[in-house]
Design an enzyme around this catalytic site. Structure first.
Site, PDB file in Angstrom:
ATOM      1  N   GLY A 163      -6.622   2.973   7.246  1.00 29.38           N
ATOM      2  CA  GLY A 163      -5.882   2.395   6.132  1.00 29.38           C
ATOM      3  C   GLY A 163      -4.396   2.276   6.325  1.00 29.38           C
ATOM      4  CB  THR A 164      -1.879   2.985   8.486  1.00 32.34           C
ATOM      5  OG1 THR A 164      -0.535   2.637   8.850  1.00 32.34           O
ATOM      6  CG2 THR A 164      -2.636   3.408   9.734  1.00 32.34           C
ATOM      7  CB  SER A 165      -0.154  -2.367   8.083  1.00 34.39           C
ATOM      8  OG  SER A 165       1.096  -1.715   7.918  1.00 34.39           O
ATOM      9  NE  ARG A 199       3.772   5.174  -8.740  1.00 29.27           N
ATOM     10  CZ  ARG A 199       4.332   4.454  -9.725  1.00 29.27           C
ATOM     11  NH1 ARG A 199       5.639   4.268  -9.757  1.00 29.27           N
ATOM     12  NH2 ARG A 199       3.603   3.931 -10.675  1.00 29.27           N
ATOM     13  CG  HIS A 238       6.357   8.401   5.307  1.00 28.24           C
ATOM     14  ND1 HIS A 238       5.515   7.302   5.378  1.00 28.24           N
ATOM     15  CD2 HIS A 238       7.003   8.457   6.498  1.00 28.24           C
ATOM     16  CE1 HIS A 238       5.667   6.722   6.555  1.00 28.24           C
ATOM     17  NE2 HIS A 238       6.556   7.392   7.253  1.00 28.24           N
ATOM     18  CD  GLN A 296       1.687   5.560   8.121  1.00 29.24           C
ATOM     19  OE1 GLN A 296       0.580   5.182   8.475  1.00 29.24           O
ATOM     20  NE2 GLN A 296       2.729   4.747   8.092  1.00 29.24           N
ATOM     21  CB  VAL A 331       4.105  10.766  -0.910  1.00 35.08           C
ATOM     22  CG1 VAL A 331       5.021  10.238   0.191  1.00 35.08           C
ATOM     23  CG2 VAL A 331       3.878   9.702  -1.978  1.00 35.08           C
TER      24      VAL A 331
END
Length: 231
Positions: free
Chosen positions: A176-178, A57, A105, A87, A89
């Protein structure tokens, strides 16, 4: 006095940079089990697998750049007091120039103690030439260096600070977050009643009963361009 605009960003904010998300059909979960790479139990079972996963990553960070969404958020610092609660990283908000970024996070470019991940004495920012972490690399307390990531089942140390930041917002923008992962999804409840709330996402997103939400059904970059027109 400048109005304060708070951005709450998720994986969709970085997807246009080429960072694969976990929830999409070609997401990382199709190759890796959540239980294997994103839980303390998985790390205890096979720390090398987890360390190698995050090494990959980090290497990806060297191949991607901030996208239009990141750049436009940073550009608003001239007009607003801007805070970002993410959220994600990755470090793309910072690389685009945003100065006030809180990571809920964890941070991919940092490592920490396996004994106590939140012991600030042993949290280390890695330079790009150090992105490859190996078994046997030790924190200052003698434990194996592990990713500075909040895994499923672990507490979110920055959530209280994030709640305070959202409470202070004059404008809240969710990108862009659910809004399905708690405790981050609950941050919407901390916005003051009556303030403008914008939701940028091409998909349907549950606004958790919040009234007066303006849903801009576009991707992150195009959605930010539309938002700036509206502001």
């Amino acid at each position: 006095m400048k109005k304060k605009i708070v951005f709450l960003t998720g994986a969709g904010a970085s997807a246009e940079s080429g960072i694969r998300t976990f929830r999409d059909t070609d997401g990382l979960w199709e190759e890796y089990s959540i239980e294997d790479v994103c839980t303390p139990e998985g790390y205890n079972r096979n720390p090398k697998l987890v360390i190698d996963f995050y090494n990959e990553r980090r290497k990806q960070l060297l191949t991607v750049k901030p996208n239009r969404c990141h750049e436009l958020i940073a550009s608003l610092q001239d007009r607003f007091e801007v805070s970002v609660v993410t959220q994600n990283v990755d470090n793309l908000h910072e690389r685009a120039g945003s100065k006030d970024v809180l990571h809920l996070h964890g941070e991919l470019t940092k490592v920490c103690s396996s004994y106590d991940p939140n012991d600030y004495r042993y949290i280390k920012e890695l330079k790009p030439e150090e992105y490859e972490v190996h078994m046997g690399d030790k924190a200052g307390d003698g434990s194996q260096l592990r990713p500075f990531i909040v895994w499923f089942g672990e507490s979110v140390p920055n959530i209280a600070l994030a709640e305070e930041i959202v409470e202070s917002a004059d404008i809240l923008v969710v990108i862009g977050t659910s809004l399905n992962v708690y405790p981050a999804a609950g941050l919407l409840y901390y916005a003051k009643p009556g303030i403008p709330v914008y939701l940028i996402d091409p998909a349907e997103v549950d606004a958790k009963g919040r009234a007066g939400v303006t849903h801009i059904r576009m991707g992150a970059g195009a959605g930010m361009e539309k938002l700036i027109e509206m502001l």
